[in-house]
Motif scaffolding. Structure first.
Motif, short mmCIF file in Angstrom:
data_model
loop_
_atom_site.label_atom_id
_atom_site.label_comp_id
_atom_site.label_asym_id
_atom_site.label_seq_id
_atom_site.Cartn_x
_atom_site.Cartn_y
_atom_site.Cartn_z
N LEU A 82 -10.69 -10.32 -20.45
CA LEU A 82 -11.30 -9.52 -21.51
C LEU A 82 -11.21 -8.03 -21.19
CD1 LEU A 82 -14.60 -11.58 -22.06
CD2 LEU A 82 -12.40 -11.87 -23.22
N ALA A 83 -11.32 -7.24 -22.22
CA ALA A 83 -11.39 -5.78 -22.03
C ALA A 83 -12.64 -5.44 -21.23
CB ALA A 83 -11.42 -5.08 -23.39
N GLY A 84 -12.56 -4.39 -20.45
CA GLY A 84 -13.67 -4.04 -19.57
C GLY A 84 -14.98 -3.83 -20.28
N ALA A 85 -14.93 -3.34 -21.52
CA ALA A 85 -16.15 -3.06 -22.28
C ALA A 85 -16.65 -4.27 -23.05
CB ALA A 85 -15.91 -1.90 -23.25
N THR A 86 -15.89 -5.36 -23.02
CA THR A 86 -16.27 -6.55 -23.78
C THR A 86 -17.08 -7.47 -22.87
OG1 THR A 86 -14.19 -6.35 -24.95
CG2 THR A 86 -15.42 -8.36 -25.31
N THR A 87 -18.33 -7.15 -22.66
CA THR A 87 -19.21 -7.93 -21.81
C THR A 87 -20.50 -8.20 -22.54
OG1 THR A 87 -20.09 -5.91 -20.81
CG2 THR A 87 -18.22 -6.96 -19.69
N GLY A 88 -21.32 -9.08 -21.96
CA GLY A 88 -22.62 -9.36 -22.55
C GLY A 88 -22.61 -10.60 -23.41
N PRO A 89 -23.79 -11.05 -23.81
CA PRO A 89 -23.94 -12.30 -24.57
C PRO A 89 -23.33 -12.26 -25.97
CG PRO A 89 -26.03 -11.10 -24.48
CD PRO A 89 -25.09 -10.40 -23.55
N ASP A 90 -23.03 -11.07 -26.50
CA ASP A 90 -22.43 -10.98 -27.83
C ASP A 90 -21.04 -11.58 -27.87
OD1 ASP A 90 -24.70 -9.74 -28.63
OD2 ASP A 90 -23.83 -7.75 -28.86
N PHE A 91 -20.41 -11.72 -26.69
CA PHE A 91 -19.02 -12.19 -26.64
C PHE A 91 -18.88 -13.48 -25.84
CE2 PHE A 91 -19.09 -7.54 -26.88
CZ PHE A 91 -18.41 -7.34 -28.08
N ASN A 92 -19.91 -14.32 -25.89
CA ASN A 92 -19.88 -15.57 -25.12
C ASN A 92 -18.75 -16.50 -25.56
OD1 ASN A 92 -21.99 -14.95 -23.42
ND2 ASN A 92 -23.56 -15.96 -24.65
N SER A 93 -18.37 -16.45 -26.83
CA SER A 93 -17.32 -17.34 -27.34
C SER A 93 -15.92 -16.78 -27.13
CB SER A 93 -17.53 -17.62 -28.83
OG SER A 93 -18.75 -18.28 -29.06
N LEU A 94 -15.84 -15.52 -26.76
CA LEU A 94 -14.54 -14.87 -26.56
C LEU A 94 -13.98 -15.23 -25.19
CD1 LEU A 94 -12.48 -12.89 -27.78
CD2 LEU A 94 -13.80 -11.02 -26.79
N VAL A 95 -12.79 -15.82 -25.17
CA VAL A 95 -12.20 -16.30 -23.93
C VAL A 95 -11.12 -15.36 -23.41
CG1 VAL A 95 -10.94 -18.20 -22.82
CG2 VAL A 95 -12.67 -18.69 -24.56
N LYS A 96 -10.23 -14.94 -24.30
CA LYS A 96 -9.12 -14.09 -23.87
C LYS A 96 -8.83 -13.01 -24.90
CE LYS A 96 -6.56 -17.52 -21.12
NZ LYS A 96 -6.65 -16.84 -19.83
N GLN A 97 -8.32 -11.90 -24.40
CA GLN A 97 -7.80 -10.82 -25.23
C GLN A 97 -6.48 -10.35 -24.63
OE1 GLN A 97 -11.56 -8.33 -24.93
NE2 GLN A 97 -11.12 -8.04 -27.12
N SER A 98 -5.67 -9.74 -25.47
CA SER A 98 -4.41 -9.21 -24.97
C SER A 98 -4.67 -7.87 -24.29
CB SER A 98 -3.41 -9.04 -26.12
OG SER A 98 -4.00 -8.31 -27.19
N VAL A 99 -5.11 -7.95 -23.04
CA VAL A 99 -5.43 -6.74 -22.27
C VAL A 99 -4.76 -6.74 -20.90
CG1 VAL A 99 -7.62 -6.28 -23.43
CG2 VAL A 99 -7.59 -7.80 -21.45
N GLY A 100 -3.85 -7.68 -20.65
CA GLY A 100 -3.20 -7.75 -19.36
C GLY A 100 -2.54 -9.10 -19.17
#
Length: 246
Positions: A82-100
């Motif tokens: 995930l992107a460095g700023a994509t943290t916290g409980p708001d993004f619990n369902s987010l598994v992957k992003q195109s960031v590396g």
């Protein structure tokens, strides 16, 4: 007669120009659809590669279906990228992003994913035809909680596609816009993605039992627990909705 012929010629070229614009728009839409489908297959291919890289193959005979056994409990689910700023409980369902790199090198053997780098430019960056994909568009699936993405540094980054597939180098080079025949490094498009775990989502058309005038007994509630109808969408004591909108 000359006036009529001139009128006919002008009408012909006007119609031809109009049709050319329509056909150009149609072919552009087809190319965009093909690129989007190709990008989806690339992401799915890397998910499969991650399963293989983080597992031990069990196949007693060549005729049996291969079984991939995770090398450790952590490999049972995709690694979070995930992107460095994509943290916290708001993004619990987010598994992957195109960031590396699609999955780490440590613990995944020698398997190399197709996606190993990005351009380091987030998806809100304006394109040459003045198109942008901002936070509002990435929040459209409503798979994050609260406000979801609120800043551009939480968004996925662009990945360049060339004539051979995912570009091995995502850094700018003059060859990226050289479309002469034989130059396989010429960029033909770009894509960015988010991957969500939707395994815990409920079907809103059937989930949740109604609020009865006489509350259900514990036994009745227990009988509903194995179905989506038994999902508790409100507080049984105060009848206050737990999930907004229900």
């Amino acid at each position: 007669m000359v006036v009529l012929v001139t009128f006919a010629v002008v009408a012909y070229f006007t119609r031809a120009t109009s049709n050319r614009r329509v056909e150009s728009a149609s072919s552009a839409a087809i190319r965009a659809d093909i690129l989007a489908r190709s990008a989806s297959e690339i992401v799915l291919s890397d998910l499969r590669a991650e399963i293989v890289a983080g597992s031990t193959l069990s196949q007693p005979t060549t005729l049996q279906m291969p079984i991939y056994i995770p090398t450790d409990p952590q490999k049972m689910v995709p690694s979070r990228v995930l992107a460095g700023a994509t943290t916290g409980p708001d993004f619990n369902s987010l598994v992957k992003q195109s960031v590396g790199r699609f999955f780490p090198t440590a613990g995944y053997g020698t398997q190399v994913p197709l996606i190993i780098a990005t351009t380091n430019s987030d998806a809100s960056l304006i394109s040459v035809n003045y198109k942008t994909v901002g936070t509002a568009r990435w929040n459209a699936p409503v798979l994050n909680t609260n406000s979801g993405f609120t800043a551009t540094n939480q968004l996925p980054q662009w990945i360049l596609l060339n004539r051979n597939g995912v570009s091995t180098s995502q850094s700018w080079s003059i060859t990226l816009k050289d479309y002469t025949p034989g130059n396989v490094t010429a960029v033909i498009g770009r894509f960015a993605f988010n991957v969500y775990d939707v395994g815990g989502l409920l079907d809103s058309s059937v989930a949740g039992l109604p609020v009865f005038s006489t509350p259900l007994t514990d036994l009745q509630v227990q009988q509903l627990k194995s179905t989506q109808t038994g999902a508790s969408l409100y507080d049984r004591v105060t009848s206050t909705a737990i999930v907004p909108g229900f």
